[in-house]
Write a protein that holds these residues in place. Sequence first.
Motif, PDB file in Angstrom:
ATOM      1  N   SER A 242     -38.109  79.732  31.369  1.00  0.00           N
ATOM      2  CA  SER A 242     -39.426  79.299  31.835  1.00  0.00           C
ATOM      3  C   SER A 242     -40.530  80.164  31.248  1.00  0.00           C
ATOM      4  O   SER A 242     -41.591  79.670  30.878  1.00  0.00           O
ATOM      5  CB  SER A 242     -39.505  79.391  33.364  1.00  0.00           C
TER       6      SER A 242
ATOM      7  N   VAL B 197     -43.912  78.758  29.208  1.00  0.00           N
ATOM      8  CA  VAL B 197     -45.281  78.762  29.723  1.00  0.00           C
ATOM      9  C   VAL B 197     -46.219  79.720  28.995  1.00  0.00           C
ATOM     10  O   VAL B 197     -47.434  79.572  29.093  1.00  0.00           O
ATOM     11  CB  VAL B 197     -45.333  79.113  31.224  1.00  0.00           C
ATOM     12  N   CYS B 198     -45.690  80.682  28.284  1.00  0.00           N
ATOM     13  CA  CYS B 198     -46.577  81.689  27.692  1.00  0.00           C
ATOM     14  C   CYS B 198     -47.540  81.016  26.711  1.00  0.00           C
ATOM     15  O   CYS B 198     -47.111  80.400  25.744  1.00  0.00           O
ATOM     16  CB  CYS B 198     -45.777  82.772  26.977  1.00  0.00           C
TER      17      CYS B 198
ATOM     18  N   CYS C  80     -51.825  87.232  31.185  1.00  0.00           N
ATOM     19  CA  CYS C  80     -52.211  86.201  32.152  1.00  0.00           C
ATOM     20  C   CYS C  80     -51.218  86.096  33.302  1.00  0.00           C
ATOM     21  O   CYS C  80     -51.512  85.508  34.330  1.00  0.00           O
ATOM     22  CB  CYS C  80     -52.315  84.850  31.460  1.00  0.00           C
ATOM     23  N   ARG C  81     -50.002  86.615  33.119  1.00  0.00           N
ATOM     24  CA  ARG C  81     -48.981  86.659  34.170  1.00  0.00           C
ATOM     25  C   ARG C  81     -48.423  85.298  34.539  1.00  0.00           C
ATOM     26  O   ARG C  81     -47.829  85.130  35.590  1.00  0.00           O
ATOM     27  CB  ARG C  81     -49.507  87.388  35.406  1.00  0.00           C
ATOM     28  N   TYR C  82     -48.620  84.339  33.678  1.00  0.00           N
ATOM     29  CA  TYR C  82     -48.041  83.019  33.926  1.00  0.00           C
ATOM     30  C   TYR C  82     -46.513  83.120  33.883  1.00  0.00           C
ATOM     31  O   TYR C  82     -45.813  82.411  34.605  1.00  0.00           O
ATOM     32  CB  TYR C  82     -48.556  82.030  32.868  1.00  0.00           C
TER      33      TYR C  82
ATOM     34  N   GLN D 294     -44.765  85.430  35.061  1.00  0.00           N
ATOM     35  CA  GLN D 294     -44.313  85.866  36.386  1.00  0.00           C
ATOM     36  C   GLN D 294     -44.263  84.698  37.362  1.00  0.00           C
ATOM     37  O   GLN D 294     -43.357  84.594  38.178  1.00  0.00           O
ATOM     38  CB  GLN D 294     -45.266  86.932  36.939  1.00  0.00           C
ATOM     39  N   ILE D 295     -45.281  83.843  37.284  1.00  0.00           N
ATOM     40  CA  ILE D 295     -45.302  82.656  38.137  1.00  0.00           C
ATOM     41  C   ILE D 295     -44.072  81.798  37.834  1.00  0.00           C
ATOM     42  O   ILE D 295     -43.431  81.258  38.721  1.00  0.00           O
ATOM     43  CB  ILE D 295     -46.578  81.824  37.860  1.00  0.00           C
ATOM     44  N   ALA D 296     -43.759  81.701  36.535  1.00  0.00           N
ATOM     45  CA  ALA D 296     -42.750  80.736  36.098  1.00  0.00           C
ATOM     46  C   ALA D 296     -41.324  81.188  36.355  1.00  0.00           C
ATOM     47  O   ALA D 296     -40.457  80.361  36.643  1.00  0.00           O
ATOM     48  CB  ALA D 296     -42.937  80.446  34.608  1.00  0.00           C
ATOM     49  N   CYS D 297     -41.039  82.480  36.254  1.00  0.00           N
ATOM     50  CA  CYS D 297     -39.654  82.938  36.312  1.00  0.00           C
ATOM     51  C   CYS D 297     -39.098  82.819  37.732  1.00  0.00           C
ATOM     52  O   CYS D 297     -39.600  83.440  38.666  1.00  0.00           O
ATOM     53  CB  CYS D 297     -39.547  84.389  35.842  1.00  0.00           C
ATOM     54  N   ALA D 298     -38.038  82.035  37.870  1.00  0.00           N
ATOM     55  CA  ALA D 298     -37.451  81.818  39.190  1.00  0.00           C
ATOM     56  C   ALA D 298     -36.752  83.070  39.701  1.00  0.00           C
ATOM     57  O   ALA D 298     -36.490  83.199  40.893  1.00  0.00           O
ATOM     58  CB  ALA D 298     -36.470  80.658  39.133  1.00  0.00           C
TER      59      ALA D 298
ATOM     60  N   ASN E 261     -37.999  86.139  39.297  1.00  0.00           N
ATOM     61  CA  ASN E 261     -39.030  87.179  39.440  1.00  0.00           C
ATOM     62  C   ASN E 261     -38.744  88.392  38.562  1.00  0.00           C
ATOM     63  O   ASN E 261     -38.829  89.530  39.015  1.00  0.00           O
ATOM     64  CB  ASN E 261     -39.154  87.629  40.900  1.00  0.00           C
TER      65      ASN E 261
ATOM     66  N   LYS F  59     -42.376  91.928  35.064  1.00  0.00           N
ATOM     67  CA  LYS F  59     -43.195  92.747  35.961  1.00  0.00           C
ATOM     68  C   LYS F  59     -44.437  93.192  35.228  1.00  0.00           C
ATOM     69  O   LYS F  59     -44.445  93.323  34.001  1.00  0.00           O
ATOM     70  CB  LYS F  59     -42.400  93.973  36.434  1.00  0.00           C
ATOM     71  N   PHE F  60     -45.501  93.446  35.987  1.00  0.00           N
ATOM     72  CA  PHE F  60     -46.799  93.766  35.407  1.00  0.00           C
ATOM     73  C   PHE F  60     -47.191  95.172  35.830  1.00  0.00           C
ATOM     74  O   PHE F  60     -46.856  95.614  36.923  1.00  0.00           O
ATOM     75  CB  PHE F  60     -47.815  92.736  35.902  1.00  0.00           C
TER      76      PHE F  60
END
Lengths: 434, 315
Positions: free
Chosen positions: B121, B125-126, B150-152, B154-158, B160, B163-164
């Motif tokens: 994912s 999404v990147c 943008c951390r998208y 992080q949103i996408a990875c099921a 989790n 890390k930021f």
Amino acid sequence: MLKNRRKPMMGGSMSHDEYQIHKAKILTPAFWVLLTLTVIGFALIAVRFIWGIGAVSNLSDGYPWGIWITYDVATGTAIACGGYAVAILIYIRNKMHYHPLIRSAVLTSLFGYGLAGFSVMVDVGRPWNAYNFFVPSQWQANSAMFEVALCVMAYTTVLAIEFLPAVLTRLQETNWSRARSFLEKYHGRFGLDTPVVLEKLEKLGQRALWLQPRLDKVLIFVIVLGITLPTMHQSSLGSLLLIASTKLYPLWHTGFLPLLFLINCMFIGYSIAILESIISSYGFKRPFEIDQLSGLASITPYLTSIWLCVVVGDLVWRGQVANALRFDFYSAFFLLEFGLVATGSLLLFSKKRRQSPRWLFITAVLIVLGGALYRFNVYLIGFNPGQGWRYFPSLAELMITVGIVAFEILGYQVLVKLFPVLPRLHGHEVVEKV
Amino acid sequence: MSQKSRREFLKLAGLAGAGLVAAPAVALAGHPVAGANDEELGMLYDATKCVGCKACMSACKRVNGDYGSLSYEQAKFDPDKLWDAPQDLTGSTRTLIKLVKDTPKEWSYVKYSCMHCQKPSCVSVCPVAAMTKDKITGIVDYNKNTCIGCRYCQIACAFNIPKFQWEKAIPQIVKCDLCKNTNLKQKGISACAEVCPTGAIMFGKRKDLLAEAKKRLAEHPKQYVNHIYGEHELGGTNHLYLAALQFKKLGLPELKGEAPAEFSEKIQHTIYKGFIAPIALYSTLCFIAVRNMKKGNGHAEEQKKTDDGGINEPR
Ligand code: SF4
Ligand code: SF4
Ligand code: SF4
């Protein structure tokens, strides 16, 4: 009215008839309040750039997107869709008599989008790498965000061009009285030579005179671009969350997200155009534009009906109705969102209410709140990354958003007093004197 | 509704749906997941062999510390900074060993790191292709020089996993890259697998890992939960797990066999295939708008009638 339609052409050529500068003081008390909020917000943004995003926000690895993305970008751009919605009405459905509304709508859209772009730059961690959006080898067409980013940048440019006629008209007509008095007061301090500066300003006016007719010719193609781009990126704002199939609560995670976001931004757009007009009529002490507003208001219930039908149909089809009526946390927010939009639209089906500024205002508020809550539900409230993660925006995070919104209102207030933006009043004199 | 107003209404509805109504219909129809590529590289973590020594954790930081911007994390009880004590994967830590106690007698270690999905994912999404999947090795790598933060992902990875670095002014994403740029390049094996004293981490091609996992399951059926985590999850991952405790209890989510990226890309592609829909939309709208503009003058009367979308009587 008929005089109004004399030349149903693009912005500039009819601007003499349609728009006027709102003649009023700029430095009002509201101005100072907004300015203070703006300054606080921008100070906190400075903190964010010096000590990192963690220093001002409650964002976490579980909730990497918070109020900035949810409000400033996902909801803010929908609220900024007034320009889009009104443009569809005028240029596609050929309702030229709404034309007087377009400039103020475009101006708010310009601010909404410009500042959404600005918020993104505050939100992303490595903004200096953003040039990669223009490097073809880095393009990533699978990513909805890539599409959103390019479209938002392009649309902001388009909005700026659409607003240009107002600036050009102003440049041609002005006698630079403000600039003159400013120069007379301060020229000593800045070491400016008054006649030279004024001469340059005159030249600017001449250039504007040259540019205006040329711009008018191509403007329609820019305007249509301004209708295409939001259609693309507003739906993509919904697509952004398609990937989060394990995190977004099933009430909201559906393949129809792009379609729902698109219709959602349209009805928010019309309702916002109504709100803007009523609020500025009230705030600037101008008469209400009831005819046009009730016309706008007659469109929203149809859009919301389609939207509500898609929502319900989709829930039934995916077998999620039980979840929707469970009255737990998620269901409550869903019902609230749904109820707000439905109530607002039902009320609007009555013609009598559409003629009353009060009801127009109330229904528009209900629909905007419901529509905005939908976006919050998708981006934040219905988003659950797993156990142990929680998010509520910090005060600093909120103040940055407040600062940006304050700046938006501030800019609008100032610009309508500098450029011909608001619809021209017919048979009324401007209430306030300078 | 009068004839005319219905036409107006349909025009509006048509615009709303242009190029979009078809999309979800296609996507929701469902489709088979493409077969997994078992030649890709990955790791098999066998929780029953792990003794919790955390040699992998310290090796990972030693090897990838500079390249991956990792650092030691201090515990509250440890003013002298004697231990590296991350509580979770973070912007300083790519891999983590945790002890999970179900009952006093039933417990298990678990190791977290990127799953190196077959259809990741994060890569899908990147927006600027900072996350990439190597065509041959299948390694999912991150490039901080293009990432916009943008951390998208992080949103996408099921799982989790990305890390930021929230506390840094110049942050980046941190995640396991199978030592692609460090140990793998130099020694042909990931650092954590190299140092594991009990052979709990096996490094190799997915097909060999799967074969080994199946062999272990067949030889010691009582020792394991009868499931290879990662074989089918989200279209398959190259990092695989065997364990004695239920995977859910180990913090590995129960997931479907379809990759989320298949679903989202399908819709995105349907809308934007060859950019035809946007261009068609633009040209159609241009046509309508220019025509409207031309006929502008003589039609003031007609306009007046349809002003209100047909709901009001003509004023
Ligand atoms: S586990 Fe997450 S970060 Fe790793 S490849 Fe899969 S989606 Fe990407
Ligand atoms: S944070 Fe970086 S790696 Fe992750 S999606 Fe955004 S640009 Fe790509
Ligand atoms: S494969 Fe390399 S980067 Fe990944 S956890 Fe093991 S040591 Fe760390």
